[in-house]
Enzyme design. Sequence first.
Site, PDB file in Angstrom:
ATOM      1  CB  CYS A  88      -0.990  -0.050   1.163  1.00  0.00           C
ATOM      2  SG  CYS A  88      -2.307   1.141   0.957  1.00  0.00           S
ATOM      3  CG  HIS A 172      -3.791  -3.519   3.042  1.00  0.00           C
ATOM      4  ND1 HIS A 172      -2.861  -2.993   3.898  1.00  0.00           N
ATOM      5  CD2 HIS A 172      -4.390  -2.465   2.450  1.00  0.00           C
ATOM      6  CE1 HIS A 172      -2.892  -1.668   3.845  1.00  0.00           C
ATOM      7  NE2 HIS A 172      -3.819  -1.323   2.969  1.00  0.00           N
ATOM      8  CD  GLU A 174      -1.422  -5.881   5.360  1.00  0.00           C
ATOM      9  OE1 GLU A 174      -1.156  -6.373   4.256  1.00  0.00           O
ATOM     10  OE2 GLU A 174      -1.485  -4.650   5.554  1.00  0.00           O
TER      11      GLU A 174
END
Length: 514
Positions: A88, A172, A174
């Site tokens: 990002c 993202h 994660e």
Amino acid sequence: MAFEKIIVLDFGGQYAHLIARRIREAGVKSEVFPCSATAQELKALECDLGSKIKGIVFSGGPSGVYEENAPECDPQILDLGVPVLGLCFGHQLIAKLLGGRVEKGAGEYGVAQLEIRKESPVFEGLDARQSVWMSHGDSVVEPPQGFDVLAGTPECGVAAFGNGSIFGLQFHPEVTHTENGQKMISNFVLEVCRCEKNWGIEDFAEKSVLEIKKQVGSSKAIIALSGGVDSSVATVLGSLAMGKNLTAVYVDNGFMRKGETDFVKKTFEQHFELNLIVVDAKERFFEAVRGVTDPEQKRKIIGCEFIRVFEEEARKINADYLFQGTIYPDRIESGSSKHSSTIKTHHNVGGLPEDIEFKGIIEPLTDLYKDEVRKVGENLDLPKQIVWRQPFPGPGLAVRIVGDVTPQKVKLLQEADAIVRETVLRYGVEDKIWQYFAVLTGTKSTGVKGDSRMYGDTVAIRMVESSDAMTAGFFKPDWALLEEISTRITNTLPEVTRVVYDITHKPPATIEWE
Ligand code: XMP
């Protein structure tokens, strides 16, 4: 044993630590550093600790790369000769540092469809179409020279770029909303960085005990034991490292749940060989918060008072160190990273006074999330009723009473809370709920009890589902359960005329009311 590790540079994103956690889940040690860490400092760290840095991840962040005061990093980090992955904001920063182009765009928020356009080790083993989670305003419109565009979405032409060792992903990986995010992170650390898969939560206790021993030597310490899973696990780690040089101090501040002090005393005396001191500090805490209505002030006063009590106890036994069971979400929500914002001051972090008497504060769980702490607790054979206790905030019922806190209000809330807990247990749904409790809302409302009008208290019931307390959804219980709670509270507590159910997720609300 020296572990290879991946460094996560924190640019202020709420998810910086989640990235580290995902890397650990891939079996590789990982640590978060502020983005101000220089290439030289990272190299020095490698020498000091003897653990080789095999890769670096740049986290996301709340700023745009061209914003005034946007965080920067030492550009030499890109020349360290280890693979780098930017996520990002990190993706945009790499593009900017290496001569790519970043522009304001339409922005994308939420799930997006990613089309993988070129093979790359990060996307190894994945289908050409992936569901990913985006949250960005600016976009990379041209990758740096020598880099390939690896993937795009309908809104973002350069959603991924790379050159074999440096990669940027606009989305993202994660967060769990990116379907194969864990696979992408594993690919980066195992395929690109070529790390060995040798870190696991099973090793955590052993390493933590060694680190504590190194830190405290033969000094004495006290630990703030609240009876929750975090401080209990920290207590057991501390006692494995220090034996009788550690004394656990449980402070009854008057804001505890009904029966709490007895429960903690009994459980710890029964299961552990520990020096345990129970301090009755009710009066001084009530005095300290008398008339205080601002929630942040309340938290700070309570945090400060806790430390003063611990200092007094420490002096009595010549303890140099204070242990605390602080976990990662406590830190992130207290605004521990320079570029992130403070949500509320957790009493064991931001609530600490600046002038503390201790030589040092030891927080062995400070990098873990609650479910990781529970795994450590299970590995240490802690009793189930401790490992799976619902979390309880350090400032206790004081942050569940809106407005000023008095002994009468605490007594009322203790009774209402006990009814909530008993009813949830009777319905056997406790395993499905992260936290369930009552709140004294500070709002009066009209009721009718007997045949008389009554202007009484409003109690709110809060029950949430969560896996790490960073986000939470309100729990949707049986109506019968809510009805029973409401009836019992209004029947047995004459002051209460109304019971309401809190139907707000986190965000936008937090779990606790204050
Ligand atoms: P919030 O209310 O911030 O809570 O959504 C997130 C989780 O943290 C707990 N909590 C605390 N724990 N000291 C603690 O040890 C505190 O000051 C504190 N404040 C909130 C809360 O119960 C929830 O599990």
